[in-house]
Design an enzyme around this catalytic site. Structure first.
Site: not given
Length: 518
Positions: A19, A179
């Site tokens: 991420d 997301e």
């Protein structure tokens, strides 16, 4: 590789660094990643050329910022976003099962960073956007699975207070798990970029654009980044962030997984870098199943001064930590917030001392554990443990840890007044001691050797002659081998001690920690 080009290797942050989010300040780039249950949290790296990174600290390094003591593995800190605006750095993230969404600030990316400033809305993956008119927006994921979408609202950046109600602005491409939303303004257009499909085989990055920060956003009909449709050594691509360098070149940092032939990776999700091109219609392109994101990359140029930065990546650890300094070197991490006085570099100079807590490696709690991420499929790690004053039931040793449900350790423990070297394998939540040797020694050398398929656990009493005591499957430590709860972390190799139900009476002292790759 092409002539008259610059070459670099992917992943730029190998090992469990998922991420990624990236920000530029002048000629300097900074990048952060998710850290989940590990503390200090949110490692931060610096680079001048985007390909070679050096860790400069952690964003969340104080108990007043983050309390992970009760967090299960793969909870804790999710998907942080890093932004730089008018001399201040901002990191916004989610403490899952904790305080929720918040941001911290600093004028120096190496810290110290402020205590948390809360924001009121959103599920996970919040992002900040500073518009030209002075307005500041939070964009965050909300909902689950196919109902997952992005919401957005304006905040007072000084206080975190919402200045508007949250509005649903983006539902993605019809796939599950929309997301990691990021809002950008580029050449007068607002771009909304998110991941879709879940962070596995269907993972992809998608994008839309609008003349208004709240949309509606025109969806580009294809992913701008994915390898879901091709056979390739890098899979699961997505969760990207964009940055432009001083040359005007655009880049994307994103996660990916280096799968072995059997479809797993103990390294977890890693950080990759690729150039971004813009098509004739004004859309950013990275790699939609073309296979241009590779382990070895060739680009016309990188930012920065290449002669100073094209050395070996300092984000990759190889060699020996001898624990001679006043602090643990960058790259070390604890399992949750360590208990007070549970570790020390001063108690015995040149040694890392661990005081075993009541919690062990199967428990959710403050485990006496300090480790480094595994960064290569084939590696070995070794240490020297001195553990003289052991109480019955206490142990210390060297561990390969994925989470509470999956870990391998080789240890020295005492049972009925007798010392034993043992190997314990925990797979899918079931622990078993597979071998034990009685020893009459307070000093034991330990080694864990990893191959693509297996982990071997060895010990020595003299550092020369090694005994192979146990072996475990590499697949069982991979995130793909989860049982009930998805696993978002890769393997961390750690030194640990435990009283197994009570605080340990003896001190476990480790003289050094050495890693050899390849």
């Amino acid at each position: 590789m092409e002539k008259n080009s610059i070459n670099y290797s992917n992943p730029v942050l190998p090992g469990f660094y998922p991420d990624p989010s990236i920000a530029r300040a002048g000629d300097d780039f900074y990048m952060i990643c998710s850290s989940f249950e590990y503390f200090p949290a949110v490692p931060i790296f610096h680079s001048r050329d985007l390909a070679h990174w050096k860790q400069i600290g952690h964003v969340l390094d104080r108990d007043s910022q983050l309390d992970l003591r009760s967090r299960r593995s793969s909870d804790g800190i999710y998907a942080p976003t890093l932004r730089y605006h008018e001399g201040t750095f901002y990191m916004i993230t989610t403490d899952v099962r904790g305080i929720g969404n918040f941001y911290v600030t600093s004028s120096n990316p190496a810290g110290p960073w402020s205590d948390p400033i809360m924001v009121p809305y959103g599920g996970i993956d919040p992002s900040l956007f500073f518009d030209d008119d002075g307005k500041v927006y939070v964009t965050a994921q909300q909902g689950a699975d196919y109902d997952s979408h992005a919401i957005q609202y304006e905040i007072d950046i000084a206080t975190g207070k919402a200045l508007s109600e949250p509005v649903v602005i983006w539902r993605g491409d019809g796939g599950p798990w929309t997301e990691g939303p990021h809002l950008y303004k580029i050449k007068g257009m607002y771009y909304m970029m998110t991941a879709s499909g879940g962070t596995a085989k269907d993972h992809r990055e998608i994008i839309g654009r609008s003349t208004n920060p709240y949309g509606p956003f025109e969806l580009y009909p294809y992913p701008i980044l994915t390898h879901r449709g091709i056979e390739h050594p890098i899979q699961y691509l997505g969760h990207a962030d964009l940055v432009v360098d001083s040359n005007g070149d655009w880049w994307a940092a994103f996660l990916g997984v280096r799968l072995v032939d059997s479809g797993y990776s103990v390294l977890g999700r890693e950080t990759f870098l690729a150039p971004v091109t813009w098509n004739d219609e004004g859309w950013p392109m990275i790699d939609n199943n073309e296979g241009t994101v590779n382990l070895e990359m060739s680009v016309p140029r990188l930012p920065g001064e290449q002669e100073e930065t094209m050395s070996a990546r300092t984000a990759v650890f190889e060699g020996k930590d001898d624990f001679e300094g006043p602090e643990l070197p960058q790259g070390w991490t604890f399992l949750r917030n360590p208990a007070k006085d549970s570790w020390s570099l001063k108690e015995r100079g040149g040694w890392l001392t661990l005081h075993g807590q009541s919690a062990g490696l199967n428990d959710v709690g403050q485990v006496a554990f300090a480790g480094r991420r595994q960064q290569h499929m084939q590696s070995e790690w070794s240490t020297l443990l001195e553990y003289g004053n052991i109480g019955d039931g206490e142990e210390a040793g060297l561990c390969a840890r994925r989470d509470e449900d999956a870990h391998y350790e080789i240890f020295l423990r005492q049972v009925d007044g007798k010392k034993l070297v043992g190997v314990r394998l925990t797979e899918r939540g079931v622990s078993r001691i597979v071998a034990e040797d009685p020893v009459e020694a307070d000093r034991v050398f330990f080694k864990i050797r990893a191959s693509v398929t297996d982990y071997s656990l060895l010990y020595s009493l003299d550092g020369q002659e090694w005994v192979l005591l146990g072996e475990g499957s590499a697949r069982a430590l991979s995130p793909e081998d989860f049982v009930n709860k998805m696993c978002f972390t890769g393997v961390v190799i750690g030194l640990y001690a435990s009283g197994n139900g009570k605080p340990a009476s003896g001190a476990a002292r480790f003289d050094w920690f050495e890693a050899r790759n390849g």
